[in-house]
Motif scaffolding. Structure first.
Motif, PDB file in Angstrom:
ATOM      1  N   GLU A 112       0.845  -1.193   0.000  1.00 26.79           N
ATOM      2  CA  GLU A 112       0.000   0.000   0.000  1.00 26.79           C
ATOM      3  C   GLU A 112       0.880   1.242   0.000  1.00 26.79           C
ATOM      4  O   GLU A 112       1.809   1.357   0.795  1.00 26.79           O
ATOM      5  N   HIS A 113       0.598   2.150  -0.918  1.00 27.64           N
ATOM      6  CA  HIS A 113       1.414   3.354  -1.053  1.00 27.64           C
ATOM      7  C   HIS A 113       0.566   4.545  -1.440  1.00 27.64           C
ATOM      8  O   HIS A 113      -0.589   4.403  -1.834  1.00 27.64           O
ATOM      9  N   ILE A 114       1.148   5.740  -1.323  1.00 32.85           N
ATOM     10  CA  ILE A 114       0.457   6.972  -1.712  1.00 32.85           C
ATOM     11  C   ILE A 114       0.272   6.970  -3.222  1.00 32.85           C
ATOM     12  O   ILE A 114       1.193   6.687  -3.975  1.00 32.85           O
ATOM     13  N   SER A 115      -0.927   7.291  -3.640  1.00 34.80           N
ATOM     14  CA  SER A 115      -1.276   7.295  -5.059  1.00 34.80           C
ATOM     15  C   SER A 115      -0.565   8.409  -5.822  1.00 34.80           C
ATOM     16  O   SER A 115      -0.224   9.447  -5.269  1.00 34.80           O
ATOM     17  N   ASN A 116      -0.380   8.168  -7.121  1.00 37.00           N
ATOM     18  CA  ASN A 116       0.102   9.221  -8.017  1.00 37.00           C
ATOM     19  C   ASN A 116      -0.915  10.351  -8.103  1.00 37.00           C
ATOM     20  O   ASN A 116      -0.584  11.468  -8.461  1.00 37.00           O
ATOM     21  N   LEU A 117      -2.169  10.044  -7.791  1.00 38.10           N
ATOM     22  CA  LEU A 117      -3.249  11.041  -7.842  1.00 38.10           C
ATOM     23  C   LEU A 117      -3.530  11.631  -6.465  1.00 38.10           C
ATOM     24  O   LEU A 117      -4.654  11.916  -6.131  1.00 38.10           O
ATOM     25  N   TYR A 118      -2.496  11.803  -5.656  1.00 38.31           N
ATOM     26  CA  TYR A 118      -2.657  12.277  -4.283  1.00 38.31           C
ATOM     27  C   TYR A 118      -3.606  13.468  -4.202  1.00 38.31           C
ATOM     28  O   TYR A 118      -3.450  14.447  -4.907  1.00 38.31           O
ATOM     29  N   ARG A 119      -4.601  13.335  -3.329  1.00 37.29           N
ATOM     30  CA  ARG A 119      -5.581  14.412  -3.110  1.00 37.29           C
ATOM     31  C   ARG A 119      -5.667  14.706  -1.624  1.00 37.29           C
ATOM     32  O   ARG A 119      -5.590  13.797  -0.800  1.00 37.29           O
ATOM     33  N   LYS A 120      -5.897  15.948  -1.282  1.00 39.94           N
ATOM     34  CA  LYS A 120      -6.040  16.313   0.122  1.00 39.94           C
ATOM     35  C   LYS A 120      -7.498  16.312   0.553  1.00 39.94           C
ATOM     36  O   LYS A 120      -7.793  16.212   1.716  1.00 39.94           O
ATOM     37  N   ASP A 121      -8.421  16.446  -0.378  1.00 36.19           N
ATOM     38  CA  ASP A 121      -9.829  16.582  -0.037  1.00 36.19           C
ATOM     39  C   ASP A 121     -10.614  15.441  -0.655  1.00 36.19           C
ATOM     40  O   ASP A 121     -10.743  15.346  -1.868  1.00 36.19           O
ATOM     41  N   GLU A 122     -11.176  14.598   0.173  1.00 36.94           N
ATOM     42  CA  GLU A 122     -11.937  13.437  -0.289  1.00 36.94           C
ATOM     43  C   GLU A 122     -13.095  13.831  -1.199  1.00 36.94           C
ATOM     44  O   GLU A 122     -13.488  13.085  -2.084  1.00 36.94           O
ATOM     45  N   HIS A 123     -13.639  15.015  -1.018  1.00 33.19           N
ATOM     46  CA  HIS A 123     -14.801  15.442  -1.791  1.00 33.19           C
ATOM     47  C   HIS A 123     -14.472  15.720  -3.264  1.00 33.19           C
ATOM     48  O   HIS A 123     -15.376  15.865  -4.069  1.00 33.19           O
ATOM     49  N   THR A 124     -13.209  15.776  -3.631  1.00 34.76           N
ATOM     50  CA  THR A 124     -12.851  15.994  -5.035  1.00 34.76           C
ATOM     51  C   THR A 124     -12.757  14.675  -5.802  1.00 34.76           C
ATOM     52  O   THR A 124     -12.490  14.660  -6.976  1.00 34.76           O
ATOM     53  N   PHE A 125     -13.011  13.558  -5.134  1.00 34.23           N
ATOM     54  CA  PHE A 125     -12.808  12.229  -5.699  1.00 34.23           C
ATOM     55  C   PHE A 125     -14.147  11.570  -6.010  1.00 34.23           C
ATOM     56  O   PHE A 125     -14.526  10.592  -5.408  1.00 34.23           O
ATOM     57  N   ASN A 172      -6.440   5.007 -13.883  1.00 27.17           N
ATOM     58  CA  ASN A 172      -5.131   5.635 -13.844  1.00 27.17           C
ATOM     59  C   ASN A 172      -4.081   4.552 -13.706  1.00 27.17           C
ATOM     60  O   ASN A 172      -4.295   3.535 -13.062  1.00 27.17           O
ATOM     61  N   ASN A 173      -2.934   4.765 -14.314  1.00 22.95           N
ATOM     62  CA  ASN A 173      -1.817   3.842 -14.132  1.00 22.95           C
ATOM     63  C   ASN A 173      -1.045   4.246 -12.890  1.00 22.95           C
ATOM     64  O   ASN A 173      -0.636   5.386 -12.752  1.00 22.95           O
ATOM     65  N   GLU A 174      -0.871   3.297 -11.976  1.00 23.25           N
ATOM     66  CA  GLU A 174      -0.141   3.522 -10.739  1.00 23.25           C
ATOM     67  C   GLU A 174       1.118   2.672 -10.746  1.00 23.25           C
ATOM     68  O   GLU A 174       1.063   1.465 -10.983  1.00 23.25           O
ATOM     69  N   SER A 175       2.253   3.280 -10.489  1.00 27.39           N
ATOM     70  CA  SER A 175       3.530   2.586 -10.418  1.00 27.39           C
ATOM     71  C   SER A 175       3.880   2.327  -8.950  1.00 27.39           C
ATOM     72  O   SER A 175       3.895   3.245  -8.138  1.00 27.39           O
ATOM     73  N   CYS A 176       4.163   1.080  -8.609  1.00 33.59           N
ATOM     74  CA  CYS A 176       4.467   0.704  -7.234  1.00 33.59           C
ATOM     75  C   CYS A 176       5.917   1.052  -6.888  1.00 33.59           C
ATOM     76  O   CYS A 176       6.839   0.621  -7.580  1.00 33.59           O
ATOM     77  N   PRO A 177       6.130   1.797  -5.795  1.00 35.45           N
ATOM     78  CA  PRO A 177       7.503   2.121  -5.385  1.00 35.45           C
ATOM     79  C   PRO A 177       8.235   0.918  -4.790  1.00 35.45           C
ATOM     80  O   PRO A 177       9.449   0.937  -4.645  1.00 35.45           O
ATOM     81  N   ASN A 178       7.504  -0.140  -4.452  1.00 34.79           N
ATOM     82  CA  ASN A 178       8.102  -1.330  -3.849  1.00 34.79           C
ATOM     83  C   ASN A 178       8.648  -2.297  -4.904  1.00 34.79           C
ATOM     84  O   ASN A 178       9.795  -2.710  -4.835  1.00 34.79           O
ATOM     85  N   CYS A 179       7.812  -2.646  -5.905  1.00 35.35           N
ATOM     86  CA  CYS A 179       8.236  -3.657  -6.886  1.00 35.35           C
ATOM     87  C   CYS A 179       8.362  -3.105  -8.305  1.00 35.35           C
ATOM     88  O   CYS A 179       8.861  -3.788  -9.188  1.00 35.35           O
TER      89      CYS A 179
END
Length: 57
Positions: A13-26, A32-39
């Motif tokens: 589990e990691h922070i998304s590339n689409l990091y948002r501060k306000d849940e209401h904007t989602f 979206n393509n998400e790249s894992c920082p782990n693997c």
């Protein structure tokens, strides 16, 4: 609030590339393509793959 996503390859589990501060904007459905920082695996994610985590400890 931090937008989190879990890698579909290694379950890290990691922070998304689409990091948002306000849940209401989602509200809109998207993918979206998400790249894992782990693997390094790139997964195509949609609204069901994301969750919000409080920044408070």
């Amino acid at each position: 609030m931090t937008l989190m996503v879990k890698c579909k390859q290694c379950d890290f589990e990691h922070i998304s590339n689409l990091y948002r501060k306000d849940e209401h904007t989602f509200h809109k459905h998207f993918s979206n393509n998400e790249s894992c920082p782990n693997c390094g695996h790139v997964s195509k994610c949609n609204t069901l793959d994301y969750n919000f985590k409080s920044n408070l400890k």
